[in-house]
Design a protein around this motif. Structure first.
Motif, mmCIF file in Angstrom:
data_model
loop_
_atom_site.group_PDB
_atom_site.id
_atom_site.type_symbol
_atom_site.label_atom_id
_atom_site.label_comp_id
_atom_site.label_asym_id
_atom_site.label_seq_id
_atom_site.Cartn_x
_atom_site.Cartn_y
_atom_site.Cartn_z
ATOM 1 N N PHE A 57 41.399 26.675 31.899
ATOM 2 C CA PHE A 57 41.334 26.093 33.566
ATOM 3 C C PHE A 57 40.148 25.457 33.833
ATOM 4 N N GLY A 58 38.942 25.394 32.600
ATOM 5 C CA GLY A 58 37.944 24.691 32.904
ATOM 6 C C GLY A 58 36.954 25.243 33.697
ATOM 7 N N LEU A 59 36.932 26.558 34.290
ATOM 8 C CA LEU A 59 36.256 27.208 35.159
ATOM 9 C C LEU A 59 34.919 27.723 34.494
ATOM 10 N N PRO A 60 33.722 27.103 35.110
ATOM 11 C CA PRO A 60 32.545 27.285 34.232
ATOM 12 C C PRO A 60 32.102 28.966 34.426
ATOM 13 N N SER A 61 31.597 29.480 33.286
ATOM 14 C CA SER A 61 31.195 30.864 33.319
ATOM 15 C C SER A 61 30.452 31.206 34.482
ATOM 16 N N SER A 62 29.289 30.225 34.968
ATOM 17 C CA SER A 62 28.507 30.436 36.220
ATOM 18 C C SER A 62 29.322 31.010 37.470
ATOM 19 N N ILE A 63 30.711 30.537 37.458
ATOM 20 C CA ILE A 63 31.452 30.734 38.587
ATOM 21 C C ILE A 63 32.447 31.843 38.407
ATOM 22 N N ALA A 64 33.127 31.762 37.055
ATOM 23 C CA ALA A 64 34.019 32.993 36.691
ATOM 24 C C ALA A 64 33.358 34.301 36.811
ATOM 25 N N SER A 65 31.981 34.140 36.034
ATOM 26 C CA SER A 65 31.446 35.652 35.853
ATOM 27 C C SER A 65 31.367 36.270 37.034
ATOM 28 N N PRO A 66 30.629 35.860 38.079
ATOM 29 C CA PRO A 66 30.314 36.640 39.250
ATOM 30 C C PRO A 66 31.553 37.019 39.915
ATOM 31 N N ILE A 67 32.727 36.108 39.736
ATOM 32 C CA ILE A 67 34.054 36.367 40.500
ATOM 33 C C ILE A 67 34.788 37.836 39.626
ATOM 34 N N LEU A 68 34.691 37.574 38.514
ATOM 35 C CA LEU A 68 35.341 38.684 37.640
ATOM 36 C C LEU A 68 34.475 40.108 37.770
ATOM 37 N N ASP A 69 33.199 39.924 37.851
ATOM 38 C CA ASP A 69 32.173 41.038 37.964
ATOM 39 C C ASP A 69 32.536 41.681 39.449
ATOM 40 N N ILE A 70 32.691 40.873 40.423
ATOM 41 C CA ILE A 70 32.716 41.441 41.732
ATOM 42 C C ILE A 70 33.994 42.297 41.800
ATOM 43 N N VAL A 71 34.998 41.554 41.396
ATOM 44 C CA VAL A 71 36.531 42.273 41.412
ATOM 45 C C VAL A 71 36.196 43.720 40.577
ATOM 46 N N CYS A 72 35.643 43.709 39.364
ATOM 47 C CA CYS A 72 35.510 44.990 38.810
ATOM 48 C C CYS A 72 34.526 46.277 39.556
ATOM 49 N N TYR A 73 33.460 45.573 40.238
ATOM 50 C CA TYR A 73 32.530 46.214 40.875
ATOM 51 C C TYR A 73 33.237 46.860 42.238
ATOM 52 N N ALA A 74 34.066 45.960 42.753
ATOM 53 C CA ALA A 74 34.730 46.474 43.805
ATOM 54 C C ALA A 74 35.557 47.585 43.827
ATOM 55 N N VAL A 75 36.373 47.492 42.722
ATOM 56 C CA VAL A 75 37.225 48.581 42.310
ATOM 57 C C VAL A 75 36.341 49.791 41.970
ATOM 58 N N ALA A 76 35.339 49.594 41.220
ATOM 59 C CA ALA A 76 34.431 50.925 40.946
ATOM 60 C C ALA A 76 33.841 51.507 42.052
ATOM 61 N N LEU A 77 33.416 50.651 42.947
ATOM 62 C CA LEU A 77 32.785 51.103 44.427
ATOM 63 C C LEU A 77 33.942 52.207 45.156
ATOM 64 N N ARG A 78 35.217 51.779 45.061
ATOM 65 C CA ARG A 78 35.991 52.796 45.566
ATOM 66 C C ARG A 78 36.109 54.076 44.786
ATOM 67 N N LEU A 79 36.053 53.919 43.471
ATOM 68 C CA LEU A 79 36.562 55.122 42.683
ATOM 69 C C LEU A 79 35.276 55.798 42.317
ATOM 70 N N LEU A 80 34.011 55.432 42.041
ATOM 71 C CA LEU A 80 32.885 55.812 41.650
ATOM 72 C C LEU A 80 31.889 56.036 42.433
ATOM 73 N N GLY A 81 31.974 55.335 43.622
ATOM 74 C CA GLY A 81 31.011 55.503 44.596
ATOM 75 C C GLY A 81 29.623 54.534 44.492
ATOM 76 N N ALA A 82 28.846 54.428 45.678
ATOM 77 C CA ALA A 82 27.669 53.471 45.747
ATOM 78 C C ALA A 82 26.687 53.769 44.613
ATOM 79 N N GLY A 83 26.622 55.157 44.443
ATOM 80 C CA GLY A 83 25.374 55.523 43.566
ATOM 81 C C GLY A 83 25.267 54.772 42.283
ATOM 82 N N PHE A 84 26.801 54.686 41.665
ATOM 83 C CA PHE A 84 27.055 54.095 40.495
ATOM 84 C C PHE A 84 26.688 52.708 40.381
ATOM 85 N N LEU A 85 26.890 51.953 41.871
ATOM 86 C CA LEU A 85 26.708 50.272 41.817
ATOM 87 C C LEU A 85 25.049 50.195 41.945
#
Length: 218
Positions: A57-85
């Protein structure tokens, strides 16, 4: 295997976690900088997904990286709690700091490009030990760890299986643009790093849990 509880105020516990995160971040970034980036070993998980998205898709890592991390951490926040983040934010700072350090130094390992099998094994050991120490401290070295821990929370699987599911899924998709021979060496890396992370995170916890459950030993 249980994750460490969320943020504690015990100074000794905080110091122990900080030491584990710093050491794990140093080992992880050292291996990626001196092995992965030199030899060109790809990864599964979020790192592999970045390469995949960038290629198709030609999406730069500088844009794709935070998007993917935000999605993963959003799931983790719900399941693992704020202390983990909170601890993951500490590890992110350590990882960025060590990357900056290694980038200002000459490469400290021999070039293993001509020895891809050795590079794959070494890369797996560095990633497994480094990420394992960070996760043992109750943090995450990136979206990969957050996603694997979230899958473990939902499924009850061993952590190594959760890492393998995400890594192998991305590596399988990566066959759409990466030669099979290159994927084979990446598979060796993830097959070493995934169980090693699981081993380091669980080291000593099963015996402690057994003592906690045994009234004679308590």
């Amino acid at each position: 295997m249980k994750l460490p509880a969320s943020l504690h105020l015990d100074p000794r516990d905080i110091a122990r976690r900080l030491a584990l995160i710093a050491l794990g971040s140093a080992i992880l970034t050292f291996g990626i900088h001196n092995v992965h980036q030199i030899v060109g070993i790809t990864e599964g998980g979020v790192i592999g997904a970045l390469l995949l998205v960038n290629h198709w898709f030609g999406l730069p890592s500088s844009i794709a990286s935070p998007i993917l991390d935000i999605v993963c951490y959003a799931v983790a926040l719900r399941l693992l709690g704020a202390g983990f983040l909170g601890w993951s934010a500490v590890s992110s700072a350590c990882i960025a700091g060590f990357y900056a350090l290694w980038e200002h130094l000459p490469h400290l390992l021999p070039d293993l490009t001509a020895l891809p099998l050795v590079a794959s094994i070494a890369g797996g050991l560095f990633v497994g030990m480094g990420a394992g120490l960070v996760v043992r401290a109750g943090a995450s070295a990136g979206g990969d760890d957050a996603l694997a821990l979230s899958i473990q929370k939902l499924s009850g699987w061993r952590l190594s299986r959760c890492y393998l599911v995400t890594d192998l899924s991305v590596l399988g998709l990566s066959l759409s643009y990466i030669p099979v021979t290159s994927i084979v060496f990446s598979l060796i890396t993830v097959c070493i790093s995934s169980p090693l992370i699981d081993f380091i995170v669980g080291l000593g916890t099963q015996d402690q849990e057994a003592e906690d459950e045994d009234p004679v030993l308590a």
